[in-house]
Design an enzyme around this catalytic site. Structure first.
Site: not given
Ligand code: HSE
Length: 328
Positions: A211, A305
């Site tokens: 990210k 979510g």
């Molecule tokens: N596995 C990720 C988290 C999901 O826990 O943020 C969202 O990208």
């Protein structure tokens, strides 16, 4: 607005159920899950599809593939929410490039192709005079890409710090507040369905690093890759370390940070005072942007979510409708 939807897992079902509930001027004319597909230019009966999926059945006809939907459905926007593959970005990358080449807009939550091929995909979208939007790839419901693109126009963003993984934040919160062991907290996080299919992507810091790469490239167009991020996860954090931090009215959080002036791209556990704006609890995400005019801004919200991610996807679809005339 006609939409073809690829992927009917948690995010895909969230999008379909919100379109069913709210309408929003969106018609789903093509749809595919991992085993089947449907094409109907008049609009697919979403209620029927959701009942079939919840009953464990394929959504449509097993002779129709996701690529058939991309090539043959009548749509303005391809929504690509199939599971992510961080090694190759496939098959999402092929779905996305095929739609862009056909002159269709694309909206995706798929981190793999955006982290791996950001420039190439945006250039392809430009060449075909369409949009590629990916708000849902980072920080779930927080509209961070829209904020960067529109809300902070004219600002120079100097640095970014954030909590970008809900699973790790949940584990650290449960360990520090309830005294759970790392293993107990991880098991709870997995039950909640937030963790990646392979939770080592979360706890070893790979998911927030992906990210960070997406956001760094979106803000500064640096063309960075995952290999350039210095990554330490939370899998070595002990209850004792959290207890000691607590004695100083502090706690530990997994922080992703990018500071281009220092060539810094890092994900690592950090000790922060409990009053720090990034010390959010449970599965929340938080992002601080340091800017030259607006100063320091922190945004907090649900990082994952079904419906929260659908919010980001639907926001991107409706934004494209606002931008382009001629989308029905
Ligand atoms: N596995 C990720 C988290 C999901 O826990 O943020 C969202 O990208």
């Amino acid at each position: 607005m006609k939409v073809a939807l690829l992927g009917l897992g948690s995010v895909g079902q969230g999008i379909a159920s919100m379109v069913l509930k709210k309408g929003l001027g969106i018609t789903i004319t093509g749809l595919a899950d991992s085993k089947s597909g449907i094409i109907d230019a008049k609009g697919i009966n979403i209620e029927e599809i959701l009942v079939r999926k919840r009953g464990g059945n394929p959504a449509g006809d097993t002779s129709v593939s996701a690529m058939d939907v991309v090539q043959n459905a009548d749509y303005d926007v391809l929504v690509e929410v199939t599971p992510t593959n961080i090694s190759t970005g496939e098959p999402a990358r092929t779905h996305i490039t095929s739609a862009l080449r056909k002159g269709r807009h694309v909206v995706t939550s798929n981190k793999g192709p955006i982290a791996l091929h950001h420039r190439e995909l945006l250039t392809l979208a430009d060449t075909h005079h369409v949009s590629l939007r990916y708000e849902a790839t980072v920080c779930g419901a927080i509209p961070i890409i829209h904020i960067l693109e529109h809300g902070l126009l004219g600002n120079q963003v100097k640095a970014l710090h954030g909590i970008m993984n809900g699973t790790c934040n949940f584990i650290l919160t449960r360990m520090s507040e309830e005294g759970l062991s790392y293993e107990q907290a991880l098991a709870e996080a997995r039950e909640m369905g937030y963790a990646e299919a392979d939770p080592s992507y979360d706890v070893k810091g790979i998911d927030p690093a992906i990210k960070l790469v997406i956001l760094a490239n979106a803000i500064w167009n640096l063309g960075v890759t995952l290999h350039e991020v210095e990554i330490t996860g939370i899998d070595q954090i002990t209850p004792e370390a959290l207890r000691l931090a607590g004695e100083d009215d502090a706690t530990i959080r997994l922080i992703a940070e990018a500071i281009p002036a220092r060539q810094l791209l890092r994900v690592s556990p950090r000790i922060l005072p409990r009053s720090h704006p990034l010390v959010v609890k449970g599965t929340l995400n938080a992002v601080t942007l340091e800017t030259d005019m607006a100063g320091s801004l922190t945004f907090i919200g649900k990082g994952a979510g079904s419906i929260e991610t659908a919010s980001a996807i639907i926001g991107d679809i409706l934004f494209i409708r606002e931008q382009y005339d001629g989308c029905s």
